[in-house]
Design a protein around this motif. Structure first.
Motif, PDB file in Angstrom:
ATOM      1  N   THR A 178       0.807  -1.217   0.000  1.00  0.00           N
ATOM      2  CA  THR A 178       0.000   0.000   0.000  1.00  0.00           C
ATOM      3  C   THR A 178       0.840   1.267   0.000  1.00  0.00           C
ATOM      4  OG1 THR A 178      -1.699  -1.207   1.228  1.00  0.00           O
ATOM      5  CG2 THR A 178      -1.885   1.184   1.174  1.00  0.00           C
ATOM      6  N   ARG A 179       1.819   1.363   0.872  1.00  0.00           N
ATOM      7  CA  ARG A 179       2.628   2.584   0.959  1.00  0.00           C
ATOM      8  C   ARG A 179       3.352   2.856  -0.357  1.00  0.00           C
ATOM      9  NH1 ARG A 179       4.272   0.773   6.496  1.00  0.00           N
ATOM     10  NH2 ARG A 179       3.137   2.051   8.003  1.00  0.00           N
ATOM     11  N   GLN A 180       3.969   1.822  -0.919  1.00  0.00           N
ATOM     12  CA  GLN A 180       4.706   1.987  -2.168  1.00  0.00           C
ATOM     13  C   GLN A 180       3.760   2.324  -3.317  1.00  0.00           C
ATOM     14  OE1 GLN A 180       6.880  -1.519  -3.356  1.00  0.00           O
ATOM     15  NE2 GLN A 180       7.642  -0.598  -5.255  1.00  0.00           N
ATOM     16  N   LEU A 181       2.559   1.784  -3.268  1.00  0.00           N
ATOM     17  CA  LEU A 181       1.601   1.963  -4.349  1.00  0.00           C
ATOM     18  C   LEU A 181       1.203   3.424  -4.541  1.00  0.00           C
ATOM     19  CD1 LEU A 181      -0.202   0.598  -6.476  1.00  0.00           C
ATOM     20  CD2 LEU A 181      -1.931   0.273  -4.679  1.00  0.00           C
ATOM     21  N   GLN A 182       1.288   4.235  -3.492  1.00  0.00           N
ATOM     22  CA  GLN A 182       0.838   5.626  -3.587  1.00  0.00           C
ATOM     23  C   GLN A 182       1.620   6.416  -4.633  1.00  0.00           C
ATOM     24  OE1 GLN A 182      -2.059   5.903  -1.896  1.00  0.00           O
ATOM     25  NE2 GLN A 182      -1.422   3.791  -1.451  1.00  0.00           N
ATOM     26  N   THR A 183       2.841   5.996  -4.947  1.00  0.00           N
ATOM     27  CA  THR A 183       3.632   6.686  -5.970  1.00  0.00           C
ATOM     28  C   THR A 183       4.069   5.742  -7.098  1.00  0.00           C
ATOM     29  OG1 THR A 183       5.640   6.315  -4.647  1.00  0.00           O
ATOM     30  CG2 THR A 183       4.487   8.414  -4.346  1.00  0.00           C
ATOM     31  N   TYR A 184       3.653   4.497  -7.009  1.00  0.00           N
ATOM     32  CA  TYR A 184       4.112   3.496  -7.978  1.00  0.00           C
ATOM     33  C   TYR A 184       3.461   3.684  -9.343  1.00  0.00           C
ATOM     34  CZ  TYR A 184       4.696  -1.042 -10.270  1.00  0.00           C
ATOM     35  OH  TYR A 184       4.980  -2.036 -11.178  1.00  0.00           O
ATOM     36  N   GLU A 185       4.242   3.481 -10.399  1.00  0.00           N
ATOM     37  CA  GLU A 185       3.699   3.363 -11.749  1.00  0.00           C
ATOM     38  C   GLU A 185       4.662   2.561 -12.605  1.00  0.00           C
ATOM     39  OE1 GLU A 185       3.316   7.020 -13.992  1.00  0.00           O
ATOM     40  OE2 GLU A 185       4.544   8.065 -12.516  1.00  0.00           O
ATOM     41  N   SER A 186       4.116   1.893 -13.612  1.00  0.00           N
ATOM     42  CA  SER A 186       4.907   1.056 -14.498  1.00  0.00           C
ATOM     43  C   SER A 186       4.060   0.755 -15.726  1.00  0.00           C
ATOM     44  CB  SER A 186       5.285  -0.264 -13.790  1.00  0.00           C
ATOM     45  OG  SER A 186       4.108  -1.041 -13.565  1.00  0.00           O
ATOM     46  N   LYS A 187       4.590  -0.054 -16.624  1.00  0.00           N
ATOM     47  CA  LYS A 187       3.788  -0.434 -17.798  1.00  0.00           C
ATOM     48  C   LYS A 187       2.614  -1.317 -17.404  1.00  0.00           C
ATOM     49  CE  LYS A 187       5.375  -3.378 -20.772  1.00  0.00           C
ATOM     50  NZ  LYS A 187       6.243  -4.038 -21.770  1.00  0.00           N
ATOM     51  N   TRP A 188       2.692  -1.940 -16.211  1.00  0.00           N
ATOM     52  CA  TRP A 188       1.605  -2.806 -15.742  1.00  0.00           C
ATOM     53  C   TRP A 188       0.518  -2.013 -15.021  1.00  0.00           C
ATOM     54  CZ3 TRP A 188       4.011  -6.210 -18.361  1.00  0.00           C
ATOM     55  CH2 TRP A 188       5.390  -6.396 -18.232  1.00  0.00           C
ATOM     56  N   PHE A 189       0.886  -0.784 -14.617  1.00  0.00           N
ATOM     57  CA  PHE A 189      -0.009   0.046 -13.797  1.00  0.00           C
ATOM     58  C   PHE A 189       0.303   1.500 -14.132  1.00  0.00           C
ATOM     59  CE2 PHE A 189      -1.100   2.180  -9.729  1.00  0.00           C
ATOM     60  CZ  PHE A 189      -2.373   1.677  -9.510  1.00  0.00           C
ATOM     61  N   ALA A 190      -0.341   1.992 -15.175  1.00  0.00           N
ATOM     62  CA  ALA A 190      -0.014   3.318 -15.702  1.00  0.00           C
ATOM     63  C   ALA A 190      -0.982   4.372 -15.172  1.00  0.00           C
ATOM     64  CB  ALA A 190      -0.060   3.299 -17.230  1.00  0.00           C
ATOM     65  N   ARG A 191      -0.434   5.481 -14.700  1.00  0.00           N
ATOM     66  CA  ARG A 191      -1.239   6.615 -14.241  1.00  0.00           C
ATOM     67  C   ARG A 191      -1.427   7.590 -15.398  1.00  0.00           C
ATOM     68  NH1 ARG A 191      -1.081   7.072  -8.430  1.00  0.00           N
ATOM     69  NH2 ARG A 191       0.185   5.406  -7.514  1.00  0.00           N
ATOM     70  N   THR A 251      -4.508   2.612 -15.741  1.00  0.00           N
ATOM     71  CA  THR A 251      -4.601   1.519 -16.703  1.00  0.00           C
ATOM     72  C   THR A 251      -3.844   0.294 -16.180  1.00  0.00           C
ATOM     73  OG1 THR A 251      -4.824   3.014 -18.589  1.00  0.00           O
ATOM     74  CG2 THR A 251      -4.092   0.770 -19.058  1.00  0.00           C
ATOM     75  N   PHE A 252      -4.550  -0.838 -16.126  1.00  0.00           N
ATOM     76  CA  PHE A 252      -3.985  -2.121 -15.695  1.00  0.00           C
ATOM     77  C   PHE A 252      -3.665  -2.944 -16.948  1.00  0.00           C
ATOM     78  CE2 PHE A 252      -6.774  -0.588 -12.416  1.00  0.00           C
ATOM     79  CZ  PHE A 252      -6.205  -0.954 -11.209  1.00  0.00           C
ATOM     80  N   TYR A 253      -2.471  -3.510 -16.992  1.00  0.00           N
ATOM     81  CA  TYR A 253      -2.026  -4.266 -18.170  1.00  0.00           C
ATOM     82  C   TYR A 253      -1.470  -5.606 -17.722  1.00  0.00           C
ATOM     83  CZ  TYR A 253       0.659  -5.288 -22.450  1.00  0.00           C
ATOM     84  OH  TYR A 253       1.186  -5.870 -23.585  1.00  0.00           O
ATOM     85  N   ALA A 254      -1.997  -6.698 -18.294  1.00  0.00           N
ATOM     86  CA  ALA A 254      -1.585  -8.051 -17.894  1.00  0.00           C
ATOM     87  C   ALA A 254      -1.348  -8.914 -19.138  1.00  0.00           C
ATOM     88  CB  ALA A 254      -2.642  -8.694 -17.007  1.00  0.00           C
ATOM     89  N   PRO A 255      -0.104  -8.965 -19.637  1.00  0.00           N
ATOM     90  CA  PRO A 255       0.213  -9.818 -20.778  1.00  0.00           C
ATOM     91  C   PRO A 255       0.299 -11.283 -20.379  1.00  0.00           C
ATOM     92  CG  PRO A 255       2.191  -8.741 -19.997  1.00  0.00           C
ATOM     93  CD  PRO A 255       1.051  -8.191 -19.172  1.00  0.00           C
ATOM     94  N   SER A 256       0.041 -12.152 -21.328  1.00  0.00           N
ATOM     95  CA  SER A 256       0.051 -13.590 -21.062  1.00  0.00           C
ATOM     96  C   SER A 256       1.450 -14.180 -21.123  1.00  0.00           C
ATOM     97  CB  SER A 256      -0.856 -14.314 -22.065  1.00  0.00           C
ATOM     98  OG  SER A 256      -2.131 -13.727 -22.093  1.00  0.00           O
ATOM     99  N   SER A 257       2.336 -13.539 -21.891  1.00  0.00           N
ATOM    100  CA  SER A 257       3.690 -14.059 -22.087  1.00  0.00           C
ATOM    101  C   SER A 257       4.697 -12.930 -21.970  1.00  0.00           C
ATOM    102  CB  SER A 257       3.817 -14.718 -23.466  1.00  0.00           C
ATOM    103  OG  SER A 257       2.928 -15.802 -23.604  1.00  0.00           O
ATOM    104  N   GLY A 258       5.952 -13.308 -21.760  1.00  0.00           N
ATOM    105  CA  GLY A 258       7.022 -12.322 -21.680  1.00  0.00           C
ATOM    106  C   GLY A 258       7.943 -12.626 -20.523  1.00  0.00           C
ATOM    107  N   ALA A 259       9.052 -11.904 -20.479  1.00  0.00           N
ATOM    108  CA  ALA A 259      10.056 -12.138 -19.439  1.00  0.00           C
ATOM    109  C   ALA A 259       9.473 -11.891 -18.057  1.00  0.00           C
ATOM    110  CB  ALA A 259      11.252 -11.219 -19.674  1.00  0.00           C
TER     111      ALA A 259
END
Length: 258
Positions: free
Chosen positions: A20-33, A40-48
């Motif tokens: 929760t604490r980290q999430l307040q500023t977290y962003e990535s390609k999986w969780f884009a602000r 935006t939530f992104y969940a690919p089926s394959s990849g590294a």
């Protein structure tokens, strides 16, 4: 704007939990602000590094209800801990993996068989629920003809008496849980993109949430259900408009850990 103060996040890479604490500023390609305040939530089926969580074979970028004080503790509540428990969201499903299936909201419990899931399969939104703990899952189409990118507004409210009311774009359905069988079970809400394409498969699931709330209230909710339905009906008539999702004036989820 989505209030992230009582959620953690599981991302598909390593099935890692962002607390929760980290999430307040977290962003990535999986969780884009996004600039409009949506996420935006992104969940690919394959990849590294793409992995599933224990007891699953699917990838997810999905929030899990926690206590609202930033303590990184997970919320677990009984049906009887409040009169009404309500999960509400407005979102667009932007893409589906090869299976054309994804879960966009759910109530989970101690079992690996959740009592409630809201699932999109192709162009149909289904309510999937188990009237009895660990029992057979029932599946009811609540909305048909959905097109990717269109706005969805949903609400799932379960009472201490086990009545489940699900509203999707103005369509309202009621179901009943066997309270006795769920009496000792502890629930929590989840929302985001839980793609139902096995790891190693093709495609990715993607969803953008414009609003999200999970509330627990001792009030009688009849008037609020009507307001929700009316608001979502206006949305159905004007899909381009953002539908405000009203939260209950009740206790935050953290006060329901028993």
């Amino acid at each position: 704007m989505v209030d992230l103060s009582h959620w953690n996040l599981t991302i598909p890479v390593g099935a890692t939990i962002i607390q929760t604490r980290q999430l307040q500023t977290y962003e990535s390609k999986w969780f884009a602000r996004n600039t409009d305040g949506s996420i935006t939530f992104y969940a690919p089926s394959s990849g590294a590094g793409i992995r599933s969580t224990p007891n699953s074979i699917y990838p997810r970028s999905e929030l899990r209800e926690t206590l609202p004080d930033g303590a990184d503790k997970e919320a677990n509540w009984r049906l009887g801990s409040a009169r009404v428990h309500r999960l509400s969201a407005t979102l667009t499903v932007d893409a589906l993996a090869a299976s054309k299936k994804a879960i966009i909201g759910q109530f989970h419990g101690a079992s690996t068989k959740p009592p409630f899931k809201l699932q999109i399969t192709g162009s149909t939104i289904y309510v999937q629920y188990r009237p009895q703990y660990n029992g057979e899952e029932k599946k009811d189409p609540i909305l048909t003809g959905y097109k990717l990118g269109n706005r969805l507004a949903y609400s799932a409210a379960v009472t201490s008496d086990g009545e489940l009311t699900v509203t999707v774009n103005g369509e309202v359905r009621k179901y009943q849980f066997d309270v006795a069988s769920y009496r000792s079970d502890r629930w929590y809400a989840k929302a985001g993109m839980y793609s139902q394409q096995e790891i190693g498969g093709a495609g990715a699931g993607k969803a953008t949430f414009h609003s999200l709330s999970m509330t627990h209230s001792d009030r009688t909710e009849a008037s609020e259900v009507v307001q929700q339905a009316e608001s979502q009906e206006r949305h159905r008539q004007n899909p381009g408009a953002l539908v405000p999702v009203r939260g209950s004036a009740g206790r935050p989820s953290g006060e329901l850990q028993l």
